[in-house]
Design a protein around this motif. Sequence first.
Motif, PDB file in Angstrom:
ATOM      1  N   ALA A  77      27.354   3.702  65.056  1.00  0.00           N
ATOM      2  CA  ALA A  77      27.948   5.023  64.817  1.00  0.00           C
ATOM      3  C   ALA A  77      27.134   6.126  65.496  1.00  0.00           C
ATOM      4  CB  ALA A  77      28.060   5.290  63.326  1.00  0.00           C
ATOM      5  N   SER A  78      25.832   5.904  65.652  1.00  0.00           N
ATOM      6  CA  SER A  78      24.968   6.895  66.297  1.00  0.00           C
ATOM      7  C   SER A  78      24.855   6.664  67.797  1.00  0.00           C
ATOM      8  CB  SER A  78      23.564   6.846  65.675  1.00  0.00           C
ATOM      9  OG  SER A  78      22.890   5.642  66.041  1.00  0.00           O
ATOM     10  N   ARG A  79      25.709   5.764  68.316  1.00  0.00           N
ATOM     11  CA  ARG A  79      25.656   5.394  69.740  1.00  0.00           C
ATOM     12  C   ARG A  79      24.274   4.842  70.087  1.00  0.00           C
ATOM     13  NH1 ARG A  79      29.148  10.183  72.814  1.00  0.00           N
ATOM     14  NH2 ARG A  79      31.069   9.872  71.603  1.00  0.00           N
ATOM     15  N   PHE A  80      23.778   4.024  69.198  1.00  0.00           N
ATOM     16  CA  PHE A  80      22.522   3.312  69.371  1.00  0.00           C
ATOM     17  C   PHE A  80      21.321   4.253  69.527  1.00  0.00           C
ATOM     18  CE2 PHE A  80      25.868   0.384  70.397  1.00  0.00           C
ATOM     19  CZ  PHE A  80      25.468  -0.794  69.765  1.00  0.00           C
ATOM     20  N   SER A  81      21.350   5.361  68.770  1.00  0.00           N
ATOM     21  CA  SER A  81      20.222   6.296  68.820  1.00  0.00           C
ATOM     22  C   SER A  81      19.408   6.310  67.534  1.00  0.00           C
ATOM     23  CB  SER A  81      20.722   7.722  69.112  1.00  0.00           C
ATOM     24  OG  SER A  81      21.494   8.211  68.032  1.00  0.00           O
ATOM     25  N   ARG A  82      19.968   5.787  66.424  1.00  0.00           N
ATOM     26  CA  ARG A  82      19.269   5.843  65.147  1.00  0.00           C
ATOM     27  C   ARG A  82      18.829   4.444  64.727  1.00  0.00           C
ATOM     28  NH1 ARG A  82      20.117  10.672  62.277  1.00  0.00           N
ATOM     29  NH2 ARG A  82      19.580   9.628  60.343  1.00  0.00           N
ATOM     30  N   GLY A  83      17.553   4.152  64.966  1.00  0.00           N
ATOM     31  CA  GLY A  83      17.005   2.879  64.541  1.00  0.00           C
ATOM     32  C   GLY A  83      16.334   3.012  63.184  1.00  0.00           C
ATOM     33  N   CYS A  84      15.437   2.102  62.886  1.00  0.00           N
ATOM     34  CA  CYS A  84      14.669   2.198  61.654  1.00  0.00           C
ATOM     35  C   CYS A  84      13.590   3.254  61.833  1.00  0.00           C
ATOM     36  CB  CYS A  84      14.027   0.855  61.320  1.00  0.00           C
ATOM     37  SG  CYS A  84      12.872   0.947  59.932  1.00  0.00           S
ATOM     38  N   PRO A  85      13.518   4.254  60.939  1.00  0.00           N
ATOM     39  CA  PRO A  85      12.515   5.313  61.112  1.00  0.00           C
ATOM     40  C   PRO A  85      11.095   4.792  61.021  1.00  0.00           C
ATOM     41  CG  PRO A  85      13.577   5.464  58.957  1.00  0.00           C
ATOM     42  CD  PRO A  85      14.355   4.467  59.754  1.00  0.00           C
ATOM     43  N   LEU A  86      10.862   3.775  60.213  1.00  0.00           N
ATOM     44  CA  LEU A  86       9.507   3.243  60.092  1.00  0.00           C
ATOM     45  C   LEU A  86       9.078   2.599  61.407  1.00  0.00           C
ATOM     46  CD1 LEU A  86       9.679   1.549  56.557  1.00  0.00           C
ATOM     47  CD2 LEU A  86       9.070   3.910  57.142  1.00  0.00           C
ATOM     48  N   ALA A  87       9.956   1.795  61.990  1.00  0.00           N
ATOM     49  CA  ALA A  87       9.615   1.114  63.243  1.00  0.00           C
ATOM     50  C   ALA A  87       9.436   2.105  64.383  1.00  0.00           C
ATOM     51  CB  ALA A  87      10.700   0.104  63.597  1.00  0.00           C
ATOM     52  N   THR A  88      10.290   3.126  64.423  1.00  0.00           N
ATOM     53  CA  THR A  88      10.212   4.115  65.492  1.00  0.00           C
ATOM     54  C   THR A  88       8.843   4.779  65.514  1.00  0.00           C
ATOM     55  OG1 THR A  88      12.580   4.548  65.303  1.00  0.00           O
ATOM     56  CG2 THR A  88      11.271   6.198  66.457  1.00  0.00           C
ATOM     57  N   VAL A  89       8.352   5.151  64.343  1.00  0.00           N
ATOM     58  CA  VAL A  89       7.035   5.806  64.259  1.00  0.00           C
ATOM     59  C   VAL A  89       5.918   4.793  64.495  1.00  0.00           C
ATOM     60  CG1 VAL A  89       5.514   7.190  62.817  1.00  0.00           C
ATOM     61  CG2 VAL A  89       7.974   7.495  62.644  1.00  0.00           C
ATOM     62  N   ALA A  90       6.074   3.596  63.939  1.00  0.00           N
ATOM     63  CA  ALA A  90       5.026   2.580  64.095  1.00  0.00           C
ATOM     64  C   ALA A  90       4.770   2.260  65.558  1.00  0.00           C
ATOM     65  CB  ALA A  90       5.420   1.317  63.340  1.00  0.00           C
ATOM     66  N   LEU A  91       5.834   2.188  66.355  1.00  0.00           N
ATOM     67  CA  LEU A  91       5.696   1.823  67.758  1.00  0.00           C
ATOM     68  C   LEU A  91       4.929   2.864  68.562  1.00  0.00           C
ATOM     69  CD1 LEU A  91       9.243   0.330  68.451  1.00  0.00           C
ATOM     70  CD2 LEU A  91       7.071  -0.898  68.526  1.00  0.00           C
ATOM     71  N   GLU A  92       5.006   4.121  68.145  1.00  0.00           N
ATOM     72  CA  GLU A  92       4.338   5.164  68.922  1.00  0.00           C
ATOM     73  C   GLU A  92       3.015   5.609  68.307  1.00  0.00           C
ATOM     74  OE1 GLU A  92       6.765   8.655  69.135  1.00  0.00           O
ATOM     75  OE2 GLU A  92       6.727   8.999  66.988  1.00  0.00           O
ATOM     76  N   SER A  93       2.646   5.054  67.152  1.00  0.00           N
ATOM     77  CA  SER A  93       1.389   5.451  66.522  1.00  0.00           C
ATOM     78  C   SER A  93       0.218   4.745  67.191  1.00  0.00           C
ATOM     79  CB  SER A  93       1.411   5.130  65.025  1.00  0.00           C
ATOM     80  OG  SER A  93       1.443   3.731  64.817  1.00  0.00           O
ATOM     81  N   GLY A  94      -0.920   5.405  67.162  1.00  0.00           N
ATOM     82  CA  GLY A  94      -2.131   4.849  67.743  1.00  0.00           C
ATOM     83  C   GLY A  94      -3.219   4.713  66.698  1.00  0.00           C
ATOM     84  N   PRO A  95      -4.364   4.134  67.059  1.00  0.00           N
ATOM     85  CA  PRO A  95      -5.458   3.931  66.100  1.00  0.00           C
ATOM     86  C   PRO A  95      -5.932   5.228  65.440  1.00  0.00           C
ATOM     87  CG  PRO A  95      -5.867   2.722  68.132  1.00  0.00           C
ATOM     88  CD  PRO A  95      -4.682   3.606  68.393  1.00  0.00           C
ATOM     89  N   GLU A  96      -5.706   6.342  66.136  1.00  0.00           N
ATOM     90  CA  GLU A  96      -6.154   7.626  65.574  1.00  0.00           C
ATOM     91  C   GLU A  96      -5.220   8.139  64.476  1.00  0.00           C
ATOM     92  OE1 GLU A  96      -3.299   8.456  68.888  1.00  0.00           O
ATOM     93  OE2 GLU A  96      -4.987   7.085  68.553  1.00  0.00           O
ATOM     94  N   ASP A  97      -4.040   7.573  64.380  1.00  0.00           N
ATOM     95  CA  ASP A  97      -3.063   8.026  63.384  1.00  0.00           C
ATOM     96  C   ASP A  97      -3.275   7.289  62.064  1.00  0.00           C
ATOM     97  OD1 ASP A  97      -1.657   9.765  65.209  1.00  0.00           O
ATOM     98  OD2 ASP A  97      -0.801   7.959  66.115  1.00  0.00           O
ATOM     99  N   VAL A  98      -4.452   7.466  61.494  1.00  0.00           N
ATOM    100  CA  VAL A  98      -4.858   6.682  60.321  1.00  0.00           C
ATOM    101  C   VAL A  98      -3.928   6.925  59.132  1.00  0.00           C
ATOM    102  CG1 VAL A  98      -6.715   6.266  58.671  1.00  0.00           C
ATOM    103  CG2 VAL A  98      -7.265   6.665  61.079  1.00  0.00           C
ATOM    104  N   GLU A  99      -3.657   8.193  58.824  1.00  0.00           N
ATOM    105  CA  GLU A  99      -2.848   8.507  57.642  1.00  0.00           C
ATOM    106  C   GLU A  99      -1.409   8.029  57.822  1.00  0.00           C
ATOM    107  OE1 GLU A  99      -3.425  12.705  57.560  1.00  0.00           O
ATOM    108  OE2 GLU A  99      -5.102  12.593  56.152  1.00  0.00           O
ATOM    109  N   ILE A 100      -0.879   8.215  59.006  1.00  0.00           N
ATOM    110  CA  ILE A 100       0.499   7.798  59.268  1.00  0.00           C
ATOM    111  C   ILE A 100       0.622   6.287  59.198  1.00  0.00           C
ATOM    112  CG2 ILE A 100       2.244   7.635  61.099  1.00  0.00           C
ATOM    113  CD1 ILE A 100       1.474  10.508  61.877  1.00  0.00           C
ATOM    114  N   ARG A 101      -0.331   5.582  59.776  1.00  0.00           N
ATOM    115  CA  ARG A 101      -0.287   4.120  59.736  1.00  0.00           C
ATOM    116  C   ARG A 101      -0.426   3.600  58.311  1.00  0.00           C
ATOM    117  NH1 ARG A 101      -2.992   1.050  64.891  1.00  0.00           N
ATOM    118  NH2 ARG A 101      -1.376   1.637  66.378  1.00  0.00           N
ATOM    119  N   ALA A 102      -1.267   4.248  57.512  1.00  0.00           N
ATOM    120  CA  ALA A 102      -1.437   3.824  56.117  1.00  0.00           C
ATOM    121  C   ALA A 102      -0.134   4.012  55.341  1.00  0.00           C
ATOM    122  CB  ALA A 102      -2.567   4.610  55.465  1.00  0.00           C
ATOM    123  N   ALA A 103       0.552   5.136  55.575  1.00  0.00           N
ATOM    124  CA  ALA A 103       1.828   5.387  54.894  1.00  0.00           C
ATOM    125  C   ALA A 103       2.875   4.371  55.325  1.00  0.00           C
ATOM    126  CB  ALA A 103       2.302   6.812  55.185  1.00  0.00           C
TER     127      ALA A 103
END
Length: 199
Positions: free
Chosen positions: A98-124
């Motif tokens: 329905a989103s024309r393949f633009s809306r994936g899983c929000p957790l995965a989307t952020v996880a894929l772009e997070s780096g080792p410095e994103d400690v709080e985001i990775r923990a969440a």
Amino acid sequence: MNTHTLSTRDKLIAAMADALQRKGLHGVGLNELLSQAQAPKGSLYHHFPGGKTELAVAAIEYLGTRIDAFVERLFSEHPEPLQALRRWLDGGLQQLEASRFSRGCPLATVALESGPEDVEIRAALANCFVRLRQALGRQIASMGYPPASANQFASLFVALYEGGLLQARVAADGQPLLDAANALFELLQHYPREMRHEA
């Protein structure tokens, strides 16, 4: 979240949660978030002194509570676990298409772009995935699987769902997710019954 009755803080969280699903953390700017939340300038740092990162963590935690509620509702409406899991996959694909393949899983989307410095985001994110696997493990255990096997199948389903959505999103085709899901369901159905009831 009904944005018409929300506080400014909650509107910012809802806007960030939506943006994470569509664009990821680094794909959305602060002005866009403020506009979507219909929030005045300065309100973000008033409610989230840590800025975008603190808001993202709050949005991830909010998404985690939504996932918890979704899992509980899904399995109450579909007491047969395999039927519930199929419904989950169908819903994910319907939203993606329905989103024309633009809306994936929000957790995965952020996880894929997070780096080792994103400690709080990775923990969440890690906490959300743990809660999800545990909720699914309890449901699969109700089919008669020993807890260890149920938890393994729960982890496999989450990995399958996330990886399948990613492939479907980039290919603009839901078939990779459907193929992987069908393989897992076959495995679950033909898992040796004597092993299901091991102590």
